[in-house]
Design an enzyme around this catalytic site. Structure first.
Site, PDB file in Angstrom:
ATOM      1  N   SER A 138       0.873  -1.174   0.000  1.00 56.81           N
ATOM      2  CA  SER A 138       0.000   0.000   0.000  1.00 56.81           C
ATOM      3  C   SER A 138       0.904   1.214   0.000  1.00 56.81           C
ATOM      4  O   SER A 138       2.088   1.130   0.355  1.00 56.81           O
ATOM      5  CB  SER A 138      -0.863   0.001   1.268  1.00 56.81           C
ATOM      6  OG  SER A 138      -1.478   1.264   1.483  1.00 56.81           O
ATOM      7  N   TYR A 151      -2.377  -1.169  10.302  1.00 60.20           N
ATOM      8  CA  TYR A 151      -2.318  -1.282   8.843  1.00 60.20           C
ATOM      9  C   TYR A 151      -0.980  -0.767   8.318  1.00 60.20           C
ATOM     10  O   TYR A 151      -0.321  -1.409   7.496  1.00 60.20           O
ATOM     11  CB  TYR A 151      -3.480  -0.501   8.233  1.00 60.20           C
ATOM     12  CG  TYR A 151      -3.697  -0.734   6.761  1.00 60.20           C
ATOM     13  CD1 TYR A 151      -4.444  -1.818   6.310  1.00 60.20           C
ATOM     14  CD2 TYR A 151      -3.166   0.133   5.810  1.00 60.20           C
ATOM     15  CE1 TYR A 151      -4.662  -2.032   4.957  1.00 60.20           C
ATOM     16  CE2 TYR A 151      -3.378  -0.067   4.451  1.00 60.20           C
ATOM     17  CZ  TYR A 151      -4.126  -1.156   4.036  1.00 60.20           C
ATOM     18  OH  TYR A 151      -4.326  -1.363   2.685  1.00 60.20           O
TER      19      TYR A 151
END
Length: 256
Positions: A138, A151
């Site tokens: 990401s 995350y």
């Protein structure tokens, strides 16, 4: 281009994973889908592209089930040539309020699952002297955002794992790279748009503009199809010496 190759794509019953699975299938790869929710629809989409398709419902937080998935691919199609570690979940909260069980689940599914799948797929790739490991990290594997501690930590970990895996196999035909998307309109992101609209009493269109405007200079979502095309590039002969990169497709997010 990928006729005779077999790809496992984790978290591939929707969103980014399905987009990548379809792109690989269009190049002739056999596909092993994995994920929750509707399975028949995604299987039909892959089959419509002329590819052979299987499914394994491994819970990516459980190493034994990941092992069973790799074994399924080997038994069904003869091995794993391409591994796309894409499965992921999200939870948003400040560090001091972050539920411990949510932290553990995100680390297990977003990071540890990539390690387990990689360690299990590598021996077969090394034996053939060809393999592609693609980790869907990401933009949060490169930069941070508030209230996303688990995350961000997991995705930074995935980028680190990518580099080490690439280095350990650098003299072989096995490569490992990471894709680092910015905002992609997946069900996960749609929930964030909906929550923003509800919290502020604004339309979904305005909430979307606000979400993109905060981070992504292009003011447009990256698409699963674009990410699939990048995965195909990594699997092509042009990607033979692309090793250990964290390739951001983020509309300029990290260029700021």
């Amino acid at each position: 281009m990928l006729k005779g190759k077999t790809a496992i794509v984790t978290g591939s019953t929707s969103g980014i994973g399905l987009g990548i699975a379809k792109a690989l299938a269009a190049q002739g790869a056999n596909i092993v889908l994995n994920g929750f929710g509707d399975v028949d629809g995604p299987k039909a989409e892959i089959a419509a592209l002329g590819a052979q398709v299987g499914y394994h419902g491994a819970d990516m937080s459980k190493p034994a089930e990941i092992e069973a998935m790799v074994q399924y691919a080997t038994t069904t199609f003869g091995g794993v040539d391409i591994l796309v570690n894409n499965a992921g979940i999200q939870h948003v909260a400040r560090v001091e309020n972050f539920p411990v069980e949510k932290w553990d689940a995100i680390i297990a599914i977003n990071m540890s699952s990539a390690f387990h799948a990689t360690r299990l797929a590598l021996p077969g790739m090394q034996a053939k002297n060809w393999g592609r490991i693609i980790n869907v990290a990401s933009v949060h594997g490169l930069v941070g955002s508030a209230e996303k501690s688990a995350y961000v930590a997991a995705k930074h970990g995935v980028v680190g794992l990518t580099k080490v895996t690439a280095l350990e196999n650098a003299t072989s035909g096995v490569t490992c790279n990471a894709i680092c998307p910015g905002w992609v309109l997946t069900p996960l992101v749609q929930k964030q748009v909906d929550a923003k609209a509800a919290a502020q009493g604004i339309s979904n269109t305005d909430a979307t503009k606000q979400l993109l405007g905060e981070k992504e200079p292009s003011m447009q979502f990256t698409t699963p199809e674009e990410l699939g095309a990048l995965a195909v590039f990594f699997c092509s002969p042009a990607g033979d010496n692309v090793r250990g990169v964290a390739w951001n497709m983020d509309g300029g997010w990290t260029a700021q």
